[in-house]
Scaffold this motif. Structure first.
Motif, PDB file in Angstrom:
ATOM      1  N   LEU A 178       2.236   2.957  -7.691  1.00 26.97           N
ATOM      2  CA  LEU A 178       1.052   2.990  -6.852  1.00 26.97           C
ATOM      3  C   LEU A 178       0.660   4.446  -6.645  1.00 26.97           C
ATOM      4  O   LEU A 178       1.494   5.278  -6.260  1.00 26.97           O
ATOM      5  N   GLU A 179      -0.613   4.728  -6.888  1.00 30.43           N
ATOM      6  CA  GLU A 179      -1.129   6.053  -6.596  1.00 30.43           C
ATOM      7  C   GLU A 179      -1.328   6.198  -5.088  1.00 30.43           C
ATOM      8  O   GLU A 179      -1.372   5.202  -4.355  1.00 30.43           O
ATOM      9  N   GLU A 228       0.837  -1.203   0.000  1.00 33.11           N
ATOM     10  CA  GLU A 228       0.000   0.000   0.000  1.00 33.11           C
ATOM     11  C   GLU A 228       0.868   1.248   0.000  1.00 33.11           C
ATOM     12  O   GLU A 228       1.861   1.335   0.730  1.00 33.11           O
ATOM     13  N   GLU A 240      -3.427   3.701  -2.969  1.00 37.45           N
ATOM     14  CA  GLU A 240      -3.658   2.495  -3.773  1.00 37.45           C
ATOM     15  C   GLU A 240      -2.956   1.288  -3.158  1.00 37.45           C
ATOM     16  O   GLU A 240      -1.887   1.419  -2.553  1.00 37.45           O
TER      17      GLU A 240
END
Length: 321
Positions: free
Chosen positions: A304-305, A170, A308
């Motif tokens: 990953l944003e 994450e 996200e």
């Protein structure tokens, strides 16, 4: 309730131990036994990686000359990661980088990143009806830098000789973040020797360099330990299910690794037939170990944003006649 036993650990269970002495002094280890053949050691202070794997008493993995090395000894400089590379069955590479040391967009990145040398901040374990389950949380975060969290679940079946590793990564920061992961799984003696049968049913094989290309027709053929051996790496592409296996005919035992090649699209076969440095890496990942700068230029680098999450699962099944 089983009326024949006094304590559940007579059959299966999890015990926590600490190492005493040497560079591994104080490290937390979980010893798992599923009661049907698998014994496993999880190193909580090394990203909850799997440092030892045995099946019916036979060692399945490679344990490097470094032995156990606590995170305090980790040196991020260039390739000094190798000085604390215990190997074991699983060493996780990433999350900021995998492969060769490099400079990517101004960031100096060490060999294979740093996650394997980070202790789990939280860890707990329990027994389900049909499995032993270990959960661990590892933070790869810093001020003015990436803020990535690894949530790992290792589930060992109590009825089948298999286990799964499920990781959720994450991005807990506020900017888009590159990330890489490689499941550096290391096969060792006596599972591995010149008679081992290795199968990787890929649709395409590419040698990492000219040295590997010279012997690509023998990439699945194992050899006796050789002085001065120079490693060879091969990159495999799959359609459908990703799979690799190794079988020791003298012991009639082996193992199979399964994964989703759409998510883990960078499978590496690391063939190292040296004296004492005798290991076969069967490594699925979301990149190749050429450095994050190379992956960025090739378009293979993942991101990953903010907020996200990305989840990966690897299944390992024991084989026997």
């Amino acid at each position: 309730m089983n009326p024949y036993i006094g304590h559940d650990s007579q059959i299966a269970g999890i015990e926590e131990h600490r190492l005493v002495g040497g560079k591994g002094d104080g490290m937390r280890l979980l010893e798992l036994n599923n009661g049907t053949g698998i014994e496993m050691t999880i190193s909580l202070d090394r990203a909850a990686d799997i440092s030892r794997l045995r099946f019916r008493g036979m060692n399945m993995s490679y344990f490097s000359p470094c032995g156990y090395v606590a995170p305090a000894y980790f040196d991020r400089t260039e390739s000094n990661w190798l000085k604390s590379f215990t190997a074991g069955f699983l060493t996780t590479c990433g999350l900021e980088a995998v492969g060769s040391p490099c400079i990517d967009e101004g960031e100096v990145l060490p060999l294979h990143g740093s996650i394997a040398n980070m202790p789990a901040d939280q860890a707990y374990w329990y027994q389900e009806e049909d499995a032993l389950v270990v959960n661990a949380v590892v933070y790869d975060e810093a001020i003015f830098a990436r803020k990535l969290r690894l949530n790992r679940e290792i589930k060992l079946s109590l009825s089948e000789n298999e286990f799964t590793i499920t990781d959720t990564i994450e991005n807990r920061g506020d900017v888009r973040q590159p990330f890489e992961i490689l499941y550096h799984m290391n096969m060792g003696y006596p599972l591995l020797d010149e008679d081992s049968i290795v199968e990787i049913p890929s649709t395409q094989v590419t040698a990492r360099d000219e040295h590997a290309r010279e012997d690509i027709e023998n990439c699945l053929k194992m050899e006796v330990p050789q002085a001065g051996y120079v490693e060879r790496c091969y990159y495999h592409k799959f359609e459908g299910q990703g799979m690799a296996s190794i079988y020791q005919p003298k012991r009639k035992q082996g193992l199979k690794i399964q994964f989703d090649p759409r998510a883990l699209d960078g499978f590496v076969e690391w063939k190292m037939m040296g004296v004492r440095d005798y290991v076969l890496g069967l490594e699925c990942g979301n990149c190749y170990p050429d450095g994050r700068d190379v992956m960025r230029r090739s378009g293979m680098l993942k991101f990953l944003e903010p907020g996200e999450k990305k989840q990966y699962t690897v299944r390992v099944t024991m084989l026997e006649e």
